[in-house]
Design a protein around this motif. Structure first.
Motif, PDB file in Angstrom:
ATOM      1  N   TYR A 102       6.125 -25.181  31.013  1.00  0.00           N
ATOM      2  CA  TYR A 102       5.805 -24.868  32.407  1.00  0.00           C
ATOM      3  C   TYR A 102       4.431 -24.203  32.481  1.00  0.00           C
ATOM      4  O   TYR A 102       3.573 -24.581  33.291  1.00  0.00           O
ATOM      5  CB  TYR A 102       6.874 -23.898  32.933  1.00  0.00           C
ATOM      6  CG  TYR A 102       7.140 -23.966  34.417  1.00  0.00           C
ATOM      7  CD1 TYR A 102       8.368 -24.404  34.887  1.00  0.00           C
ATOM      8  CD2 TYR A 102       6.195 -23.572  35.347  1.00  0.00           C
ATOM      9  CE1 TYR A 102       8.647 -24.452  36.252  1.00  0.00           C
ATOM     10  CE2 TYR A 102       6.452 -23.617  36.702  1.00  0.00           C
ATOM     11  CZ  TYR A 102       7.678 -24.058  37.150  1.00  0.00           C
ATOM     12  OH  TYR A 102       7.932 -24.104  38.496  1.00  0.00           O
ATOM     13  N   ASN A 105       1.527 -26.582  31.732  1.00  0.00           N
ATOM     14  CA  ASN A 105       1.138 -27.383  32.899  1.00  0.00           C
ATOM     15  C   ASN A 105       0.360 -26.556  33.910  1.00  0.00           C
ATOM     16  O   ASN A 105      -0.682 -26.998  34.414  1.00  0.00           O
ATOM     17  CB  ASN A 105       2.381 -27.989  33.574  1.00  0.00           C
ATOM     18  CG  ASN A 105       2.794 -29.296  32.918  1.00  0.00           C
ATOM     19  OD1 ASN A 105       1.980 -29.948  32.262  1.00  0.00           O
ATOM     20  ND2 ASN A 105       4.040 -29.663  33.085  1.00  0.00           N
ATOM     21  N   LEU A 106       0.861 -25.363  34.214  1.00  0.00           N
ATOM     22  CA  LEU A 106       0.131 -24.507  35.166  1.00  0.00           C
ATOM     23  C   LEU A 106      -1.272 -24.235  34.643  1.00  0.00           C
ATOM     24  O   LEU A 106      -2.261 -24.319  35.381  1.00  0.00           O
ATOM     25  CB  LEU A 106       0.845 -23.162  35.361  1.00  0.00           C
ATOM     26  CG  LEU A 106       2.149 -23.117  36.147  1.00  0.00           C
ATOM     27  CD1 LEU A 106       2.575 -21.665  36.340  1.00  0.00           C
ATOM     28  CD2 LEU A 106       2.002 -23.782  37.497  1.00  0.00           C
ATOM     29  N   SER A 128       6.817 -27.939  37.647  1.00  0.00           N
ATOM     30  CA  SER A 128       5.688 -27.173  37.079  1.00  0.00           C
ATOM     31  C   SER A 128       4.351 -27.797  37.502  1.00  0.00           C
ATOM     32  O   SER A 128       3.357 -27.080  37.690  1.00  0.00           O
ATOM     33  CB  SER A 128       5.780 -27.125  35.547  1.00  0.00           C
ATOM     34  OG  SER A 128       5.900 -28.421  35.004  1.00  0.00           O
ATOM     35  N   ASP A 131       3.904 -26.933  41.227  1.00  0.00           N
ATOM     36  CA  ASP A 131       3.414 -25.550  41.356  1.00  0.00           C
ATOM     37  C   ASP A 131       1.949 -25.439  40.920  1.00  0.00           C
ATOM     38  O   ASP A 131       1.169 -24.690  41.517  1.00  0.00           O
ATOM     39  CB  ASP A 131       4.280 -24.603  40.514  1.00  0.00           C
ATOM     40  CG  ASP A 131       5.659 -24.420  41.126  1.00  0.00           C
ATOM     41  OD1 ASP A 131       5.887 -24.938  42.237  1.00  0.00           O
ATOM     42  OD2 ASP A 131       6.504 -23.762  40.501  1.00  0.00           O
ATOM     43  N   THR A 229       6.150 -30.005  25.934  1.00  0.00           N
ATOM     44  CA  THR A 229       7.017 -28.852  25.724  1.00  0.00           C
ATOM     45  C   THR A 229       7.544 -28.936  24.298  1.00  0.00           C
ATOM     46  O   THR A 229       7.704 -30.030  23.751  1.00  0.00           O
ATOM     47  CB  THR A 229       8.186 -28.820  26.724  1.00  0.00           C
ATOM     48  OG1 THR A 229       9.038 -27.726  26.383  1.00  0.00           O
ATOM     49  CG2 THR A 229       9.015 -30.079  26.695  1.00  0.00           C
TER      50      THR A 229
END
Ligand code: PMP
Length: 383
Positions: A102, A105-106, A128, A131, A229
């Motif tokens: 997550y 990605n951010l 993710s 966001d 991930t």
């Protein structure tokens, strides 16, 4: 003015109960007699002694936690090794480990976009990425699912100097592949960078589990950035961004989820490294996971259920209303099989689903159990 500032949450809870959208945290026991088709342990490595030993050795050598952020005390030799190994597997020139997918990605999307950049995002991208788009302070265009034509139209219309196209490699709910070769072509035609989230593809798709970008012949491309991930095929925890060295150096300088977050725990890095060793030693594992998924989809079809054709290890089965999906999940559980259930807001209204995840270690007896469980769902599914 209300005296209770959180009173409104009870009203929301009541609305969610009516809509069948309440969620429950269910702590599990270490050993239960349920067949697990709900986790993301695609290669069946989460409890593999080699992987668990990797975690234990790392914790004994480096301690229980990373002790600090990556730029202070949190970068151990293990983190550096893991970055090299992930880069080697995916064919990327460089890599950077984050404490979750997550946050990878951010970090990557926000660092590579910003004002003056258009971000084009597939409508089914993971939360993710959604966001990340929101945090990017870029203009964001959400495009039709798996549509290079829609991406091309968004890019052609832009006034911004820069553009970034973001997609899951394998979509997490239905398990279908993104059209990566066509997307890369469109990006190149319009001078856009491409970010591909390989969360559900690493270890399952591509040569030796190298991912969908490698399968599409795009490994190491100077205009492609990959995120992964470590929590699915690699059975550990954490994430990474992989790409050209100058892009990775920029992410080190600019990604707030890298700079201001405590580094990945050594045990997780050690487990992921051990899982990479297992993947290298047993190159048949990715195909085994994909074959198991094909067999699960076949079983679902034979029970009269609407299962998509899996491109990786995820099998999505359309059920309909959230209530029907929850009831189907409960029937599988009663039959000894744990499956996932996706309801709004994870999926649009009316297309709630069961989600079965295949594992490379599923045996014939397991499949018989799944067939029996899905038969009970099939019998009660509406026409
Ligand atoms: N991307 C996708 C497509 C995912 O499915 C997930 C996890 N569910 C993530 C990113 C986030 O990864 P992590 O769990 O390591 O934070």
């Amino acid at each position: 003015m209300s005296a209770d500032p959180f009173g409104w949450v009870r009203a929301r809870a009541a609305e969610r109960t009516t809509a069948g959208l309440r969620r429950t945290v269910r702590p599990r026991e270490p050993d239960v007699d349920l067949l697990d088709l709900a986790s993301n342990d695609y290669l069946g490595l989460a409890r593999d002694p080699r992987v668990v030993d990797g975690a234990v050795r790392a914790a004994r050598t480096w301690g229980a936690g990373a002790t600090g952020s990556r730029l202070v005390t949190g970068s151990t030799r293990l983190h550096a090794q893991l970055e090299e190994r992930l880069a080697a597997l995916t064919g990327a020139p460089a890599g950077l480990v984050f404490s979750s997918g997550y946050l990878a990605n951010l970090g990557a999307v926000v660092a590579l976009s910003g004002p003056g950049c258009l971000v084009v995002s597939d409508a089914h991208n993971h939360a993710s990425i959604v966001d990340a788009c929101r945090l990017s302070r870029s203009r964001v265009v959400v495009v039709a699912h798996r549509s290079p034509a829609a991406v091309a139209a968004a890019l052609a219309d832009r006034t911004e100097e820069r553009a970034l196209v973001v997609t899951d490699a394998v979509f997490s709910v239905e398990g279908e592949l993104a059209p990566l070769p066509a997307l890369a072509e469109v990006c190149r035609a319009h001078g856009a960078g491409l970010v591909v989230d390989e969360a559900h593809a690493l270890g399952v798709v591509g040569p030796g589990g190298a991912g969908a970008v490698a399968a599409a012949g795009l490994a190491g491309a100077p205009d492609v950035v990959v995120t992964v991930t470590l929590s699915k095929s690699l059975a550990a925890q954490g994430g990474a961004v992989l790409g050209p060295p100058d892009v990775i150096a920029h992410v080190v300088d600019a990604a707030r989820t890298f700079i201001f977050d405590t580094a990945l725990a050594p045990a997780s890095a050690g487990a992921a490294l051990a899982a990479l060793d297992v993947l290298a030693a047993e190159p048949e594992l990715p195909a085994r996971a994909r074959d198991a998924a094909a067999r699960l989809a076949d079983l679902a079809g034979r029970c009269g259920l609407a299962a998509g054709r899996p491109d990786a290890a995820v099998v999505g089965i359309r059920i309909g209303t959230p209530e029907a999906a929850v009831a189907a999940q409960a029937r599988c559980r009663e039959a000894g099989v744990l499956v996932g259930c996706f309801r709004p807001p994870a999926v649009p209204d009316g297309v709630s689903r069961l989600r079965l995840t295949a594992r490379a270690d599923l045996a014939g007896g397991d499949l018989e159990r799944v067939a029996a469980a899905l038969a009970t769902v099939g019998r009660q599914a509406p026409d």
